[in-house]
Design an enzyme around this catalytic site. Structure first.
Site, PDB file in Angstrom:
ATOM      1  N   ASN A   1       0.235   4.236  15.502  1.00 16.28           N
ATOM      2  CA  ASN A   1       1.131   3.715  14.451  1.00 16.28           C
ATOM      3  C   ASN A   1       2.269   2.838  14.994  1.00 16.28           C
ATOM      4  O   ASN A   1       2.931   2.134  14.230  1.00 16.28           O
ATOM      5  CB  ASN A   1       1.727   4.853  13.607  1.00 16.28           C
TER       6      ASN A   1
ATOM      7  N   ASP B   1      -2.480  10.130   3.803  1.00 17.77           N
ATOM      8  CA  ASP B   1      -2.699   8.680   3.780  1.00 17.77           C
ATOM      9  C   ASP B   1      -2.452   8.082   2.390  1.00 17.77           C
ATOM     10  O   ASP B   1      -2.613   8.764   1.377  1.00 17.77           O
ATOM     11  CB  ASP B   1      -4.152   8.405   4.217  1.00 17.77           C
TER      12      ASP B   1
HETATM   13  C1  FPP Z   1      -0.103   6.926   6.030  1.00 16.36           C
HETATM   14  O1  FPP Z   1      -0.002   6.097   4.888  1.00 16.36           O
HETATM   15  C2  FPP Z   1       1.179   7.568   6.227  1.00 16.36           C
HETATM   16  C3  FPP Z   1       1.949   7.462   7.355  1.00 16.36           C
HETATM   17  C4  FPP Z   1       1.571   6.685   8.534  1.00 16.36           C
HETATM   18  C5  FPP Z   1       3.256   8.122   7.409  1.00 16.36           C
HETATM   19  C6  FPP Z   1       3.251   9.537   6.939  1.00 16.36           C
HETATM   20  C7  FPP Z   1       4.620   9.912   6.631  1.00 16.36           C
HETATM   21  C8  FPP Z   1       4.987  10.597   5.556  1.00 16.36           C
HETATM   22  C9  FPP Z   1       4.054  11.182   4.564  1.00 16.36           C
HETATM   23  C10 FPP Z   1       6.435  10.801   5.340  1.00 16.36           C
HETATM   24  C11 FPP Z   1       6.801  12.242   5.413  1.00 16.36           C
HETATM   25  C12 FPP Z   1       6.617  12.846   6.735  1.00 16.36           C
HETATM   26  C13 FPP Z   1       7.527  13.627   7.352  1.00 16.36           C
HETATM   27  C14 FPP Z   1       7.135  14.404   8.533  1.00 16.36           C
HETATM   28  C15 FPP Z   1       8.924  13.746   6.889  1.00 16.36           C
HETATM   29  P1  FPP Z   1      -0.062   4.522   5.110  1.00 16.36           P
HETATM   30  O2  FPP Z   1       1.321   4.041   5.346  1.00 16.36           O
HETATM   31  O3  FPP Z   1      -1.027   4.209   6.202  1.00 16.36           O
HETATM   32  O4  FPP Z   1      -0.583   4.047   3.708  1.00 16.36           O
HETATM   33  P2  FPP Z   1      -1.643   2.885   3.453  1.00 16.36           P
HETATM   34  O5  FPP Z   1      -2.899   3.276   4.181  1.00 16.36           O
HETATM   35  O6  FPP Z   1      -1.814   2.916   1.970  1.00 16.36           O
HETATM   36  O7  FPP Z   1      -1.045   1.625   3.963  1.00 16.36           O
END
Ligand code: FPP
Length: 262
Positions: free
Chosen positions: A86, A38
């Site tokens: 998501n 996250d």
């Molecule tokens: C949560 O951070 C992250 C995600 C929903 C996406 C996770 C994806 C990756 C780490 C990219 C790499 C993955 C692969 C499998 C290639 P957020 O976007 O919710 O962050 P925030 O809470 O700060 O808004």
């Protein structure tokens, strides 16, 4: 001062905890670590960048972490890449993430294979594009006989959705007359979960300061230990993983029983 001006100044090469881990009794380490990656968006916002830049940086952190998991000889690593919830995000972000997953597989699969990683995917995979499903299938087949870390990517995954699918599968057997409802126990239910071939989850790590499970592996974490850090996912390092593993090694796990010494 510098931290204030330039934001994160964390040393990616720090190995304080990694060196400490070398002397640890390996039986005190987790077999299966699950990570909620996250904070990509907050990392990018903090640097005045667009959210997608955070996801791209998140891929680098994932590569580091998978390598670290291999170096530390973990049996299994499961990461939460995209939840069933998501899809509520703006279409542009969802599309970007799907493209990122596809590029990741395309670019990384050869190296993962040569590193003996067995990659697998959990979640409602039939909800993904046919092209991504094919890539996932190819990646699985290519690495299925590898004996190194079992690396599982949760995509279009929700713990509640996984339970619903497991219960539906049991109900089908009951309907077909091949299963007596009285014979349903936790072991049988577990055998219908996406994680059926994996060891139990010992440790859940969540980055970026939020303290919740967010529908991740809700069945499998019944007796897991939890480790939270304020570090945003793109800044997560091998040494952070080592720190979490060391912390885990100090936990007194009783699984509802009593400590042997007491
Ligand atoms: C949560 O951070 C992250 C995600 C929903 C996406 C996770 C994806 C990756 C780490 C990219 C790499 C993955 C692969 C499998 C290639 P957020 O976007 O919710 O962050 P925030 O809470 O700060 O808004």
């Amino acid at each position: 001062m510098w931290k204030k001006i330039f934001g994160n100044t964390k040393d990616e090469n720090s190995n304080t905890y990694t060196s400490l881990l070398e002397n640890i009794d390996r039986t005190r380490l987790p077999r299966h670590v699950a990570i909620i990656m996250d904070g990509n968006g907050r990392w990018a916002n903090g640097k005045g960048m667009v959210r997608s830049a955070g996801h791209t940086a998140g891929v680098k952190a994932l590569k580091r972490t998978l390598k670290a998991a291999s170096d530390f000889h973990l049996e299994a690593l499961t990461v939460y890449a995209f939840s069933t919830e998501n899809w509520k995000r703006p279409t542009a972000e969802v599309d970007f993430l799907m493209k990122l997953f596809s590029e990741y597989l395309e670019k990384e699969i050869a190296e993962m294979d040569s590193e003996n990683v067995r990659i697998d995917f959990i979640g409602r995979l039939d909800g993904l594009s046919p092209a991504l499903q094919k890539q996932i299938d190819d990646a699985r087949r290519r690495t299925v006989n590898n004996t190194g870390v079992k690396f599982n990517v949760a995509v279009n995954y929700g713990g509640q959705d996984e339970m619903v699918r497991a219960v539906q599968s049991l109900a089908q057997d009951v309907k077909a007359g091949s299963l007596d409802p009285e014979n349903i126990d936790s072991k049988l239910l577990e055998s219908r979960l996406d994680t059926k071939d994996l060891p139990p989850v010992d440790l859940v790590i969540r980055t970026s300061g939020d303290i919740r499970l967010s529908n991740f592996l809700i069945w499998q974490t019944a007796y897991a230990e939890f480790w939270f850090t304020d570090t945003n996912w793109p800044d997560f390092t091998k040494d952070d993983l080592a720190k979490a593993l060391l912390d885990f090694s100090q936990r007194d796990r009783r699984f509802g029983g009593l400590n042997k010494k007491k």
